[in-house]
Design a protein around this motif. Structure first.
Motif, mmCIF file in Angstrom:
data_model
loop_
_atom_site.group_PDB
_atom_site.id
_atom_site.type_symbol
_atom_site.label_atom_id
_atom_site.label_comp_id
_atom_site.label_asym_id
_atom_site.label_seq_id
_atom_site.Cartn_x
_atom_site.Cartn_y
_atom_site.Cartn_z
ATOM 1 N N HIS A 223 -1.383 15.547 10.528
ATOM 2 C CA HIS A 223 -2.660 16.106 10.076
ATOM 3 C C HIS A 223 -2.677 16.370 8.571
ATOM 4 O O HIS A 223 -3.594 17.005 8.063
ATOM 5 N N GLU A 224 -1.674 15.860 7.860
ATOM 6 C CA GLU A 224 -1.599 16.020 6.405
ATOM 7 C C GLU A 224 -1.778 14.690 5.681
ATOM 8 O O GLU A 224 -1.417 14.555 4.524
ATOM 9 N N ALA A 225 -2.306 13.700 6.352
ATOM 10 C CA ALA A 225 -2.527 12.393 5.735
ATOM 11 C C ALA A 225 -3.700 12.462 4.754
ATOM 12 O O ALA A 225 -4.494 13.402 4.787
ATOM 13 N N TYR A 226 -3.796 11.486 3.877
ATOM 14 C CA TYR A 226 -4.898 11.436 2.915
ATOM 15 C C TYR A 226 -5.172 9.992 2.519
ATOM 16 O O TYR A 226 -4.362 9.108 2.771
ATOM 17 N N LEU A 227 -6.321 9.764 1.929
ATOM 18 C CA LEU A 227 -6.694 8.449 1.410
ATOM 19 C C LEU A 227 -6.579 8.457 -0.101
ATOM 20 O O LEU A 227 -7.150 9.324 -0.760
ATOM 21 N N CYS A 228 -5.838 7.485 -0.644
ATOM 22 C CA CYS A 228 -5.746 7.344 -2.099
ATOM 23 C C CYS A 228 -6.617 6.173 -2.541
ATOM 24 O O CYS A 228 -6.539 5.079 -1.984
ATOM 25 N N HIS A 229 -7.448 6.432 -3.534
ATOM 26 C CA HIS A 229 -8.398 5.432 -4.040
ATOM 27 C C HIS A 229 -8.067 5.000 -5.463
ATOM 28 O O HIS A 229 -8.868 4.292 -6.094
ATOM 29 N N CYS A 230 -6.940 5.439 -6.016
ATOM 30 C CA CYS A 230 -6.631 5.131 -7.424
ATOM 31 C C CYS A 230 -6.482 3.624 -7.632
ATOM 32 O O CYS A 230 -6.192 2.875 -6.695
ATOM 33 N N ARG A 231 -6.698 3.178 -8.849
ATOM 34 C CA ARG A 231 -6.638 1.747 -9.143
ATOM 35 C C ARG A 231 -5.251 1.169 -8.923
ATOM 36 O O ARG A 231 -5.108 0.016 -8.520
ATOM 37 N N MET A 232 -4.198 1.954 -9.152
ATOM 38 C CA MET A 232 -2.843 1.457 -8.905
ATOM 39 C C MET A 232 -2.662 1.126 -7.422
ATOM 40 O O MET A 232 -2.107 0.084 -7.073
ATOM 41 N N LEU B 80 4.305 7.608 2.756
ATOM 42 C CA LEU B 80 4.455 6.450 3.625
ATOM 43 C C LEU B 80 3.067 5.983 4.039
ATOM 44 O O LEU B 80 2.181 6.803 4.302
ATOM 45 N N ALA B 81 2.871 4.677 4.103
ATOM 46 C CA ALA B 81 1.580 4.109 4.483
ATOM 47 C C ALA B 81 1.313 4.356 5.968
ATOM 48 O O ALA B 81 2.107 3.969 6.823
ATOM 49 N N VAL B 82 0.219 5.006 6.261
ATOM 50 C CA VAL B 82 -0.139 5.341 7.644
ATOM 51 C C VAL B 82 -0.206 4.085 8.517
ATOM 52 O O VAL B 82 0.262 4.085 9.650
ATOM 53 N N GLY B 83 -0.745 3.012 7.977
ATOM 54 C CA GLY B 83 -0.871 1.774 8.753
ATOM 55 C C GLY B 83 0.459 1.132 9.111
ATOM 56 O O GLY B 83 0.507 0.274 9.987
ATOM 57 N N SER B 84 1.551 1.547 8.468
ATOM 58 C CA SER B 84 2.861 0.964 8.769
ATOM 59 C C SER B 84 3.571 1.698 9.913
ATOM 60 O O SER B 84 4.626 1.256 10.367
ATOM 61 N N PHE B 85 2.991 2.800 10.400
ATOM 62 C CA PHE B 85 3.585 3.509 11.532
ATOM 63 C C PHE B 85 3.287 2.750 12.820
ATOM 64 O O PHE B 85 2.235 2.122 12.958
ATOM 65 N N ASP B 86 4.222 2.823 13.766
ATOM 66 C CA ASP B 86 4.027 2.142 15.052
ATOM 67 C C ASP B 86 2.788 2.645 15.770
ATOM 68 O O ASP B 86 2.099 1.871 16.430
ATOM 69 N N ASP B 87 2.501 3.929 15.660
ATOM 70 C CA ASP B 87 1.299 4.502 16.265
ATOM 71 C C ASP B 87 0.571 5.354 15.224
ATOM 72 O O ASP B 87 0.873 6.531 15.066
ATOM 73 N N PRO B 88 -0.384 4.769 14.512
ATOM 74 C CA PRO B 88 -1.107 5.542 13.501
ATOM 75 C C PRO B 88 -2.209 6.440 14.069
ATOM 76 O O PRO B 88 -2.817 7.218 13.341
ATOM 77 N N ARG C 19 -4.638 12.131 10.772
ATOM 78 C CA ARG C 19 -5.992 12.571 10.414
ATOM 79 C C ARG C 19 -6.019 12.840 8.923
ATOM 80 O O ARG C 19 -5.171 13.568 8.401
ATOM 81 N N PRO C 20 -6.996 12.289 8.213
ATOM 82 C CA PRO C 20 -7.058 12.525 6.764
ATOM 83 C C PRO C 20 -7.450 13.959 6.439
ATOM 84 O O PRO C 20 -8.343 14.527 7.064
ATOM 85 N N LYS C 21 -6.757 14.509 5.464
ATOM 86 C CA LYS C 21 -7.023 15.876 5.014
ATOM 87 C C LYS C 21 -7.869 15.889 3.742
ATOM 88 O O LYS C 21 -8.638 16.802 3.506
ATOM 89 N N HIS C 22 -7.692 14.870 2.898
ATOM 90 C CA HIS C 22 -8.446 14.816 1.645
ATOM 91 C C HIS C 22 -8.417 13.399 1.060
ATOM 92 O O HIS C 22 -7.718 12.532 1.565
ATOM 93 N N HIS C 23 -9.201 13.218 0.009
ATOM 94 C CA HIS C 23 -9.216 11.991 -0.781
ATOM 95 C C HIS C 23 -8.498 12.277 -2.090
ATOM 96 O O HIS C 23 -8.553 13.392 -2.610
ATOM 97 N N PHE C 24 -7.850 11.259 -2.665
ATOM 98 C CA PHE C 24 -7.190 11.380 -3.956
ATOM 99 C C PHE C 24 -7.582 10.168 -4.800
ATOM 100 O O PHE C 24 -7.879 9.117 -4.272
#
Length: 148
Positions: free
Chosen positions: A23-32, A92-100, A104-109
């Motif tokens: 429940h501490e996942a987040y989405l990163c939108h930075c250009r890198m 760690l990339a959420v999509g790389s987990f066997d069961d994503p 749940r996203p907590k915030h955007h960065f």
């Protein structure tokens, strides 16, 4: 509360086990991150380095003077992000987990690079890949079935 979860790359060469807080996942939108993944954003979850165990060491890309990223050189899977110096944690990339599913996203960065048109896609038509016959036919011809 931390939960031990497993994951890895698409081809299976790199595997990991990590204690994470789903429940501490987040989405990163930075250009890198956009350039590194080829996507609009990437979902990450933070983990202590001491709580990450690699089975099949990942390759590392020095993505900037301050950061590096684990990936699989064989299949190209992006596995995460960490600062180069004095890092005690990594993402760690959420999509790389066997069961994503538990994440749940907590915030955007990195919102200075956010493409808002891709955030709320509610109401767009939805299609299942197993109902697209041309794709099903290719998978069946190649390996006998659709992948899971």
């Amino acid at each position: 509360m931390s939960e031990m979860m497993t994951g890895g790359c698409a081809c299976g060469k790199v595997r990991f086990e990590a204690a994470v807080e789903p429940h501490e996942a987040y989405l990163c939108h930075c250009r890198m991150c956009q350039r590194s993944t080829g996507s609009i954003s990437i979902a990450f979850v933070n983990a202590k380095l001491s709580d990450v165990r690699w089975a099949g060491e990942p390759d590392w890309y020095e993505s900037s003077p301050i950061a590096r990223r684990p990936f699989c050189a064989r299949c190209g899977t992006s596995l995460g992000f960490m600062f180069s110096e004095d890092a005690e944690k990594m993402d760690l990339a959420v999509g790389s987990f066997d069961d994503p599913a538990p994440f749940r996203p907590k915030h955007h960065f990195g919102i200075e690079s956010m493409h808002r048109a891709w955030i709320n896609t509610e109401g767009l038509p939805e299609y299942r890949s197993d109902e697209y016959q041309a794709l099903v036919d290719r998978w069946v011809e190649a390996v006998g079935k659709m992948p899971e």
